[in-house]
Design a protein around this motif. Structure first.
Motif, mmCIF file in Angstrom:
data_model
loop_
_atom_site.group_PDB
_atom_site.id
_atom_site.type_symbol
_atom_site.label_atom_id
_atom_site.label_comp_id
_atom_site.label_asym_id
_atom_site.label_seq_id
_atom_site.Cartn_x
_atom_site.Cartn_y
_atom_site.Cartn_z
ATOM 1 N N VAL A 10 27.668 36.802 -70.803
ATOM 2 C CA VAL A 10 27.742 38.061 -71.292
ATOM 3 C C VAL A 10 28.177 38.968 -70.347
ATOM 4 C CG1 VAL A 10 25.336 37.597 -72.986
ATOM 5 C CG2 VAL A 10 25.216 38.514 -70.346
ATOM 6 N N GLY A 11 28.399 40.089 -70.760
ATOM 7 C CA GLY A 11 29.173 41.168 -69.985
ATOM 8 C C GLY A 11 28.360 41.754 -68.774
ATOM 9 N N HIS A 29 19.294 41.597 -73.976
ATOM 10 C CA HIS A 29 19.110 41.959 -75.308
ATOM 11 C C HIS A 29 18.721 40.549 -75.907
ATOM 12 C CE1 HIS A 29 19.970 42.850 -79.477
ATOM 13 N NE2 HIS A 29 20.956 41.880 -79.313
ATOM 14 N N PHE A 30 19.486 39.382 -75.348
ATOM 15 C CA PHE A 30 19.446 38.221 -75.839
ATOM 16 C C PHE A 30 18.405 37.230 -75.196
ATOM 17 C CE2 PHE A 30 23.959 39.230 -77.002
ATOM 18 C CZ PHE A 30 23.863 39.110 -78.169
ATOM 19 N N GLU A 33 37.332 44.245 -74.316
ATOM 20 C CA GLU A 33 37.885 44.347 -75.376
ATOM 21 C C GLU A 33 37.304 43.849 -77.080
ATOM 22 O OE1 GLU A 33 41.156 44.607 -78.208
ATOM 23 O OE2 GLU A 33 40.986 45.480 -76.118
ATOM 24 N N LEU A 34 36.209 42.932 -76.427
ATOM 25 C CA LEU A 34 35.460 42.536 -77.639
ATOM 26 C C LEU A 34 34.477 43.589 -78.098
ATOM 27 C CD1 LEU A 34 34.505 38.974 -76.551
ATOM 28 C CD2 LEU A 34 35.746 39.651 -78.421
ATOM 29 N N VAL A 35 33.977 44.356 -76.787
ATOM 30 C CA VAL A 35 33.091 45.564 -77.284
ATOM 31 C C VAL A 35 33.895 46.855 -78.004
ATOM 32 C CG1 VAL A 35 31.817 47.508 -75.982
ATOM 33 C CG2 VAL A 35 31.382 45.340 -75.361
ATOM 34 N N THR A 47 27.942 45.972 -81.754
ATOM 35 C CA THR A 47 27.283 44.724 -81.474
ATOM 36 C C THR A 47 27.368 44.351 -80.122
ATOM 37 O OG1 THR A 47 28.361 44.261 -83.708
ATOM 38 C CG2 THR A 47 27.589 42.358 -82.322
ATOM 39 N N GLN A 48 26.275 43.622 -79.880
ATOM 40 C CA GLN A 48 25.949 43.197 -78.472
ATOM 41 C C GLN A 48 26.887 41.725 -78.516
ATOM 42 O OE1 GLN A 48 24.184 44.235 -75.992
ATOM 43 N NE2 GLN A 48 23.067 45.859 -76.772
#
Length: 754
Positions: free
Chosen positions: A251-252, A259-260, A314-316, A322-323
Motif C-alpha cells: 500500500v502507499g 484501512h485494510f 497514479e493509481l489514486v 478507492t483505497q
C-alpha cells in the motif's frame, strides 16, 4: 568550493585527535555530517572513507565536543560500532576537508537498502524539482546500497551506477558537502540516470485493467496485480502455480494500511521503518480471501522505492474514491529465486506476467522482501533479506572466520569476521539448479564484499543435504553441526549468552545425532558441548515424506499408536486411503518415526478437520493457529516420563469429543503450551539451569512463542527468543557458525580436515 572554517575556539588549548569510526558509516552521509560538525565547532582536519570505515582527524579546541556529537547526532542510516581515538601532533591545517577514499582490505561494511526518505519523496512530487516524477531519486539518507554494490569501499565505481556519468547538476550536488547528495553514490536525475522501460501511466492502466505486471524494483522483480480484484489474484495463482500460499500486499501509506488491516503501534513502527519489511498484521476482511486463504493475518508492506510511490500516486489519481492496494509477491516461478536481471525476467516471467517493466540500473545482489511479525512486543523475522542484510550479528568476541552453509530449506549462509557474523539474505530451498547457483553467488559475494577468505566451513549433519555438498566442496576444515543444536546456538549467539543453558528446539524435522528424525528437542548447550535431555514422544511418519504433505497421515498414525484405530477410521472416513493405512499400521507395518512438533501440529489439524492435505510447508499449522482463542489447558492431555513429553492423550480427547475448528485449536494450543512449559521447567530444576532459549521453525507460531515465554518468565526463568535472525532454518547458518567457532577453540577433534 569548500568554505574556510571559522577560527578554532581559543577557550581550550588546541589538540588533534585521530578518530577511527567503525560500523555502517559508508553510503549514509557520514562524511558530510562530520564536515558539518567540524564547521560548527571551528575545527580543521579531514575525513575520508577507507577499507576500515571512516577516518577523521580533527584539530582545535573543542575536539571532545566533536567526538561526543559524532555518536549522539549520527545520520539515521549509520550504525556506529566503535569510535577509537588517538592523540596526534598538531598539523596546523587551514581547513577541514573531505579527502579522497583509500582502498585496501575491507574491514568496514555497506549499509542495507533504505526506503525513500521524506525529502526525496517531496522532490519526487514537486513539479519545480528536477527530480519530479523520477523513479530513481535518492540521497545519502535513502535508496539502494547493498543490492547495487560490487565491492568496498563504497564508491560509485564499485556500484552498478558506474556506467552513468553525472550531469553538471548532479555532479554539483555530489561535490557539495552541504548538500544531502554529497557523495550519494547512486545520485542521478532524468538527464543522466537510469530509466524505466514503460511509463507509469501504462503500468497503472495495466493493473487497473486486471493484468499482471512484473516490476523491477530494488532487490529484484515483483509480480503485481490489483489486490481487490479476485479474478486477477486467482489468475496470478494459476500462472505462478501458487495455489494457497499467502501473497503480500503493498500500500502507499500507513493510512491505507489501517484501512485494510489493524496494525498495533509496534507493527506500524515496523511498517514505517527504513527497511520497509512485509509485516504480518490482523486483516479487516476488506480484501479477497484469495490473498491469504484460511488466515486471519495478512502480510502488508508500505511502498519503499520511488517507482512504487509514483505508481500509487497514479493509481489514486485514476481512482480517487478507492483505497488502493496491490499484490506484490516475489517474481519467481515456484521454488526458484526471484528474477533480478532484465534478461532473467524476460526468460522466466514471460508466461506469468502480461507486462514486464525493467530499468537499466543493474541489481548486483538480489534480495527478497524481509518478512516480520511482532512477538511479545518485539520484532521477529520470518524471512530476513532486503532492508536488513548485510547488518551483522555481534558475537561478542573475536574468532576465526567461518563460512556456514545453512540448511536445504529456507537457506541462508553466514560468514564471520572477527566478532561479526554476516547472515546472507534469504536464498530459499536448494531443490533446483537456479537456487543452487544463487547460493554459490551469495557465498562468493559475501566473501568478496567483506574481503574475507574463510578459515573453516560449517554445515548440517544430514548426509544428503545439498548445502552439505557445497560445504564439502569448498575444501576447508569442516565442522558438522546437528540441526537443533544450531537452532539453539543461533539464539545463544545473538544474545551473547555464555555458559550452560537449556534450549527448546521446535521445528518440522532435522537429522538427529542418532540418525533419527528429530523436531521437538530439549537440549543442554554449553559452548561446544551439548546433550539431548528430552524430546517429544515420537509419531509415525506413515508414507515418509508424504506425511509432511498430507497431515491426515499424521492424524491416523497418532491415533493408531494410541490404540484408537476406531477413532482414526471414523474421523478420516472421507479420505479414500485412510482405512487401508489404519489396517496396515494395526497389522504391524513398520514406518519411520519423528519427534517433530511440526508433525504433531499436522496431526492435530487433521483430527480437527482443519487441513487434510497442504500445498505449502506449514500450511496446516498456520491455519490451525489462526483459529485459536484463549481457553484453559487440559492438564490430562499430556504425560511427562523420563524426559519425554507425550501429547497423544490430547489428540485422543480431541477425537473422542469431536472437537473441530476453533474449539479444537484453542484447546490444543493451550495444552501444548502448558505441557511444554511444565516439561522445560522440570528439566531446568533437575539440571539446575535458569536460562532457556526458544528456537526452531514452530516459533513462527506467535501464540506458541508468546505463551511459552510468558509461562517460563513467570517461573523466574530467563527466556530468550530469536530476534536478529529467523527462528526457523533461515537462522540456522548463524548457529552453525557460532557453534563451529566454539568447537575450533575448544575441541579440535570435531574438526574434519580436508
Amino acid at each position: 568550493m569548500l568554505q574556510r572554517n571559522p577560527a578554532p575556539s581559543r577557550s581550550m588549548p588546541p589538540r588533534r585527535l585521530r578518530l577511527r569510526v567503525r560500523g555502517v558509516v559508508q553510503g549514509v552521509g557520514f562524511r558530510p555530517f562530520a564536515f558539518g560538525l567540524a564547521r560548527r565547532y571551528g575545527l580543521s582536519g579531514f575525513v575520508l572513507n577507507d577499507s576500515e570505515g571512516v577516518l577523521i582527524e580533527v584539530e582545535g579546541g573543542p575536539v571532545e565536543d566533536f567526538r561526543a556529537a559524532l555518536r549522539a547526532e549520527a545520520p539515521a542510516l549509520a550504525r556506529i560500532d566503535a569510535v577509537e581515538a588517538e592523540e596526534r601532533p598538531l598539523g596546523h591545517d587551514a581547513d577541514f576537508v573531505i579527502a579522497e577514499s583509500r582502498g585496501g582490505k575491507a574491514a568496514t561494511r555497506i549499509g542495507a537498502d533504505a526506503a525513500t526518505c521524506p525529502e526525496c519523496l517531496r522532490e519526487l512530487r514537486d513539479p519545480e524539482s528536477r527530480f519530479f516524477g523520477y523513479a530513481f531519486v535518492n540521497c545519502t539518507h535513502c535508496g539502494p546500497r547493498y543490492t547495487i554494490t560490487r565491492a568496498l569501499p563504497y564508491d560509485r565505481a564499485q556500484t552498478s551506477m558506474a556506467g552513468f556519468s553525472m550531469c553538471p547538476a548532479c555532479a554539483s550536488d555530489y561535490r557539495d558537502p552541504e548538500n544531502r547528495r554529497f557523495h550519494a553514490e547512486p545520485v542521478a536525475c532524468p538527464a543522466c540516470g537510469p530509466r524505466l522501460s514503460h511509463r507509469i501511466e501504462d503500468i497503472a492502466a495495466a493493473l487497473l485493467g486486471g493484468r499482471i505486471v512484473a516490476l523491477k524494483g530494488i532487490g529484484g522483480f515483483h509480480l503485481m496485480c490489483d489486490a481487490q480484484n479476485a479474478d486477477a489474484i486467482a489468475e496470478l495463482r494459476r500462472r505462478k502455480a501458487r495455489d494457497e500460499k499467502p501473497f503480500a500486499v503493498m500500500v502507499g501509506d500507513i493510512a491505507t494500511a489501517r484501512h485494510f488491516a489493524d496494525p498495533s503501534a509496534a507493527e506500524e513502527g515496523l511498517l514505517s521503518s527504513a527497511a520497509r519489511p512485509v509485516v504480518l498484521v490482523e486483516g479487516r476482511g476488506r480484501l479477497p480471501a484469495g490473498i491469504a486463504p484460511g488466515l486471519s493475518r495478512i502480510g502488508v508492506m508500505l511502498a519503499y522505492a520511488p517507482v512504487h510511490h509514483l505508481l500509487f500516486d497514479e493509481l489514486v489519481r485514476r481512482s480517487p474514491t478507492t483505497q488502493v492496494a496491490l499484490v506484490a509477491t516475489s517474481a519467481n516461478p515456484g521454488g526458484e529465486p526471484l528474477a533480478a536481471t532484465n534478461e532473467d525476467a524476460e526468460r522466466r516471467l514471460a508466461t506469468i506476467a502480461d507486462l514486464i517493466v525493467t530499468h537499466d540500473r543493474d541489481i548486483l545482489v538480489r534480495a527478497d522482501d524481509s518478512v516480520m511479525q511482532v512477538v511479545a512486543g518485539v520484532p521477529a523475522f520470518l524471512r530476513r533479506a532486503r532492508g536488513f542484510v548485510p547488518e551483522p550479528v555481534n558475537l561478542g568476541s573475536d574468532g576465526p572466520s567461518v563460512i556456514a552453509l545453512g540448511a536445504d530449506l529456507k537457506n541462508t549462509v553466514c560468514l564471520t569476521r572477527g566478532r561479526e557474523a554476516f547472515v546472507s539474505q534469504h536464498v530459499g530451498g536448494l531443490d533446483n539448479a537456479e537456487t543452487l547457483r544463487f547460493q554459490r553467488e551469495t557465498v562468493e559475494h559475501l566473501c568478496r564484499i567483506l574481503a574475507i577468505r574463510p578459515d573453516y566451513a560449517a554445515c548440517d549433519l544430514h548426509p544428503d543435504f545439498r548445502s552439505v555438498r557445497l560445504a564439502e566442496d569448498i575444501g576447508l576444515p569442516l565442522v558438522r553441526v546437528q540441526h537443533h543444536v544450531a537452532h539453539v546456538a543461533a539464539v545463544a549467539a545473538e544474545h551473547r549468552l555464555e555458559g550452560a543453558l537449556l534450549g527448546l528446539a521446535l521445528d518440522g524435522h532435522g537429522y538427529g545425532a542418532d540418525g533419527g528424525i528429530w523436531g521437538g528437542e530439549l537440549l543442554m548447550l554449553d559452548g561446544c558441548r551439548w546433550r539431548r535431555l528430552g524430546h517429544l514422544a515420537t509419531l509415525s511418519l506413515a508414507g515418509g515424506d508424504r506425511a509432511a504433505r498430507e497431515p491426515w497421515r499424521m492424524g491416523v498414525g497418532a491415533l493408531v499408536a494410541a490404540g484408537r484405530g476406531d477413532l482414526a477410521r471414523e474421523i478420516f472416513a472421507g479420505v479414500p486411503e485412510a482405512a487401508r493405512l489404519v489396517a496396515l499400521l494395526e497389522g504391524g507395518m513398520r514406518v519411520a518415526e519423528t519427534s517433530s512438533l511440526g508433525r504433531l501440529f499436522d496431526a492435530a489439524a487433521a483430527i480437527a478437520g482443519a487441513r487434510m492435505v497442504q500445498t505449502f510447508e506449514g500450511q496446516a499449522a498456520m491455519e490451525f493457529e489462526a483459529l485459536a482463542n484463549e481457553v484453559e489447558a487440559d492438564t490430562e492431555g499430556y504425560r511427562i516420563e523420563n524426559g519425554v513429553v507425550d501429547f497423544r492423550p490430547l489428540l485422543v480427547r480431541m477425537a473422542e469429543q469431536g472437537l473441530k475448528g476453533a474449539a479444537a485449536s484453542s484447546l490444543f494450543h493451550a495444552t501444548l503450551i502448558a505441557g511444554l512449559a511444565e516439561w522445560t521447567l522440570a528439566t531446568a530444576r533437575t539440571e539446575r539451569l535458569d536460562r532457556v532459549v526458544l528456537s526452531g521453525g514452530c516459533l513462527a507460531n506467535r501464540r506458541l512463542a508468546e505463551g511459552l515465554r510468558a509461562r517460563l518468565s513467570a517461573a523466574g526463568i530467563e527466556t530468550c527468543l530469536p530476534q536478529a535472525v529467523p527462528a526457523g532454518d533461515g537462522g540456522l547458518s548463524l548457529g552453525q557458525a557460532a557453534f563451529a567457532r566454539h568447537v575450533i577453540a575448544n575441541d579440535r577433534t570435531q574438526v574434519e580436515e580436508p
